[in-house]
Write a protein that holds these residues in place. Structure first.
Motif, mmCIF file in Angstrom:
data_model
loop_
_atom_site.group_PDB
_atom_site.id
_atom_site.type_symbol
_atom_site.label_atom_id
_atom_site.label_comp_id
_atom_site.label_asym_id
_atom_site.label_seq_id
_atom_site.Cartn_x
_atom_site.Cartn_y
_atom_site.Cartn_z
ATOM 1 N N THR A 1 86.390 -29.351 10.001
ATOM 2 C CA THR A 1 85.574 -30.359 10.598
ATOM 3 C C THR A 1 86.415 -31.714 10.151
ATOM 4 N N PRO A 2 86.350 -32.871 11.186
ATOM 5 C CA PRO A 2 87.088 -34.016 10.751
ATOM 6 C C PRO A 2 85.939 -34.791 9.889
ATOM 7 N N LEU A 3 86.597 -35.773 9.005
ATOM 8 C CA LEU A 3 86.167 -36.491 7.825
ATOM 9 C C LEU A 3 84.954 -37.276 8.553
ATOM 10 N N ASP A 4 83.716 -37.163 7.999
ATOM 11 C CA ASP A 4 82.474 -38.216 8.549
ATOM 12 C C ASP A 4 82.457 -39.108 7.671
ATOM 13 N N LYS A 5 82.852 -40.123 8.029
ATOM 14 C CA LYS A 5 82.894 -41.610 6.886
ATOM 15 C C LYS A 5 81.535 -42.180 6.627
ATOM 16 N N ASP A 6 80.330 -41.483 7.270
ATOM 17 C CA ASP A 6 78.971 -41.771 7.187
ATOM 18 C C ASP A 6 78.769 -41.404 5.411
ATOM 19 N N PHE A 7 79.547 -40.532 5.031
ATOM 20 C CA PHE A 7 79.305 -39.996 3.861
ATOM 21 C C PHE A 7 80.238 -40.819 2.598
ATOM 22 N N HIS A 8 79.723 -40.563 1.336
ATOM 23 C CA HIS A 8 80.763 -41.113 0.239
ATOM 24 C C HIS A 8 81.513 -40.004 -0.294
ATOM 25 N N GLY A 9 82.506 -40.407 -0.977
ATOM 26 C CA GLY A 9 83.512 -39.353 -1.460
ATOM 27 C C GLY A 9 83.093 -38.952 -2.954
ATOM 28 N N ALA A 10 82.380 -39.793 -3.249
ATOM 29 C CA ALA A 10 81.516 -39.442 -4.837
ATOM 30 C C ALA A 10 80.451 -40.013 -4.850
ATOM 31 N N SER A 11 79.440 -39.624 -5.968
ATOM 32 C CA SER A 11 78.268 -40.282 -6.063
ATOM 33 C C SER A 11 78.636 -41.603 -6.339
ATOM 34 N N PRO A 12 77.882 -42.750 -5.833
ATOM 35 C CA PRO A 12 78.267 -44.099 -5.810
ATOM 36 C C PRO A 12 77.995 -44.497 -7.272
ATOM 37 N N GLU A 13 76.978 -43.982 -8.127
ATOM 38 C CA GLU A 13 76.857 -44.409 -9.571
ATOM 39 C C GLU A 13 78.026 -44.115 -10.349
ATOM 40 N N TRP A 14 78.993 -43.263 -9.887
ATOM 41 C CA TRP A 14 80.377 -43.015 -10.753
ATOM 42 C C TRP A 14 81.385 -43.895 -10.184
ATOM 43 N N SER A 15 81.038 -44.767 -9.294
ATOM 44 C CA SER A 15 82.087 -45.678 -8.833
ATOM 45 C C SER A 15 82.430 -46.641 -10.120
ATOM 46 N N THR A 16 83.594 -47.086 -10.174
ATOM 47 C CA THR A 16 84.147 -47.955 -11.285
ATOM 48 C C THR A 16 83.411 -49.555 -10.971
ATOM 49 N N LEU A 17 83.015 -49.554 -9.656
ATOM 50 C CA LEU A 17 82.342 -50.906 -9.442
ATOM 51 C C LEU A 17 80.987 -50.978 -9.359
ATOM 52 N N TYR A 18 80.362 -49.793 -9.291
ATOM 53 C CA TYR A 18 78.868 -49.759 -9.256
ATOM 54 C C TYR A 18 78.101 -50.561 -10.224
ATOM 55 N N GLY A 19 77.084 -51.145 -9.621
ATOM 56 C CA GLY A 19 76.318 -52.063 -10.642
ATOM 57 C C GLY A 19 77.150 -53.524 -10.935
ATOM 58 N N THR A 20 78.080 -53.780 -10.411
ATOM 59 C CA THR A 20 78.682 -55.118 -10.413
ATOM 60 C C THR A 20 78.400 -56.209 -9.553
ATOM 61 N N ALA A 21 78.809 -57.272 -9.696
ATOM 62 C CA ALA A 21 78.393 -58.433 -8.506
ATOM 63 C C ALA A 21 79.437 -58.055 -7.321
ATOM 64 N N TYR A 22 80.602 -57.548 -7.419
ATOM 65 C CA TYR A 22 81.326 -57.200 -6.546
ATOM 66 C C TYR A 22 80.723 -56.152 -5.413
ATOM 67 N N TRP A 23 80.362 -55.178 -6.351
ATOM 68 C CA TRP A 23 79.448 -54.040 -5.642
ATOM 69 C C TRP A 23 78.307 -54.550 -4.606
ATOM 70 N N LYS A 24 77.658 -55.334 -5.214
ATOM 71 C CA LYS A 24 76.453 -55.769 -4.180
ATOM 72 C C LYS A 24 76.875 -56.707 -3.156
ATOM 73 N N GLU A 25 78.172 -57.160 -3.119
ATOM 74 C CA GLU A 25 78.598 -57.919 -1.893
ATOM 75 C C GLU A 25 78.976 -56.858 -0.877
ATOM 76 N N LEU A 26 79.465 -55.889 -1.259
ATOM 77 C CA LEU A 26 80.000 -54.922 -0.509
ATOM 78 C C LEU A 26 79.098 -54.221 0.582
ATOM 79 N N SER A 27 79.597 -54.196 1.886
ATOM 80 C CA SER A 27 78.769 -53.417 2.889
ATOM 81 C C SER A 27 78.726 -51.759 2.588
ATOM 82 N N GLU A 28 77.756 -51.077 3.145
ATOM 83 C CA GLU A 28 77.658 -49.684 2.762
ATOM 84 C C GLU A 28 78.874 -48.917 3.178
#
Length: 310
Positions: free
Chosen positions: A48-75
């Motif tokens: 099945t082709p990659l569905d880009k509507d999904f994350h690759g990992a839980s967002p809370e585990w992103s190294t940028l989660y909770g930062t000012a930069y994260w808040k500026e990013l689109s989904e």
């Protein structure tokens, strides 16, 4: 009708003593592998082709989660970032699994091939080979380039796989496996994560639980013979190995490849208290084990704190 499954014969031979205690653990692990193992080639949906509507990992585990930069990013940008971070973690996993396989092979070289311990070690290596191929295919399907640890980490790994033995080797194996285990347990249950990655994580969590049990048992067994000097030296070696492994998990190139400002992303990731807290919480059980094994010496603690593991 009797089962046709052939199990390793670990019964004591005529005139021999009872099998050693480690064979009891190894036989249980062999039985577990015979009962519950996976073939990623058929279990994972590679077609099945990659569905880009999904994350690759839980967002809370992103190294940028909770930062000012994260808040500026689109989904969409957040999802792209987590896909690259997941691919980087997978690539780091391949790197360390290759180190692990060589250390285990070296450890069992010239040992009794009829023992359950020897046969379990080969079973673990076989599972790690499948995991590495699975991670490689997963990273490619996530659309990421080949992420590799920094050259210094690669050379340190080359030295470690050649020189580490006993509790230093098995405790370092345990650190890598435990850190991955906690984050992947979150990812495999998270419906925001792309389904094929959830399957990969589920396979890895199930099979690595056996590897962690063996690594803990081997660490305890080897330390039973260790004097204070050996214990302190190996505690230091394990801590350095842990620091290199953990700090290599997310390659700095993930930010530019996800379309972000790499310099700003690196600065905010480095200062991200949320991610540091996630790492510490994921390692609480591991640190308890190392403390019980008296491997949390003052020099070792310096590196665990630098890696945000304690």
């Amino acid at each position: 009708m009797a089962s046709s499954t052939v199990r390793p014969d670990t019964r004591p031979r005529s005139g021999a003593q009872n099998p050693p205690a480690q064979d009891d653990v190894a036989q249980r692990l062999l039985d577990s592998a015979a009962t519950l193992s996976y073939d990623p080639a058929t279990e994972v949906d590679w077609e099945t082709p990659l569905d880009k509507d999904f994350h690759g990992a839980s967002p809370e585990w992103s190294t940028l989660y909770g930062t000012a930069y994260w808040k500026e990013l689109s989904e969409a940008q957040r999802k792209e970032l987590t896909r690259h971070e997941a691919a980087s973690v997978a690539s780091t996993g391949i790197w360390f699994e290759m180190i692990l396989q060589q250390m285990v092979l070296r450890d069992i070289y010239a040992k009794d091939p009829t023992s359950a311990e020897f046969q379990w070690a080969l079973t673990e290596i076989a599972e790690e080979c499948r995991h590495s191929i699975m991670f490689a295919r997963g990273a490619r399907k996530l659309g990421a380039p080949p992420y590799r640890p920094h050259r210094v980490a690669v050379e340190l790994g080359r030295a470690f796989k050649t020189l580490a033995f006993g509790e230093a080797a098995y405790a370092a194996i345990l650190v890598a496996e435990e850190v991955l285990d906690v984050m992947q347990r979150d990812w495999m249950r998270d419906e925001r994560v792309v389904p094929f990655v959830r399957t990969i994580n589920n396979i890895h969590v199930v099979e690595e639980s056996r590897h962690m049990k063996f690594a803990r048992d081997e660490t305890r067994k080897r330390l039973a013979k260790a004097g204070p000097l050996r214990r302190h030296i190996n505690a230091f070696v394990i801590a350095i190995a842990s620091y290199v492994i953990v700090t290599s998990m997310v390659n700095k190139g993930v930010y530019a490849n996800a379309g972000l400002d790499q310099e700003r992303a690196l600065a905010e990731a480095e200062a991200n208290e949320h991610h540091k807290s996630m790492m510490r919480s994921s390692c609480s059980g591991l640190m308890d084990f190392l403390a019980s094994a008296r491997l949390l010496t003052k020099p070792a603690l310096f590196f665990y704190k630098r890696a945000h593991l304690i």
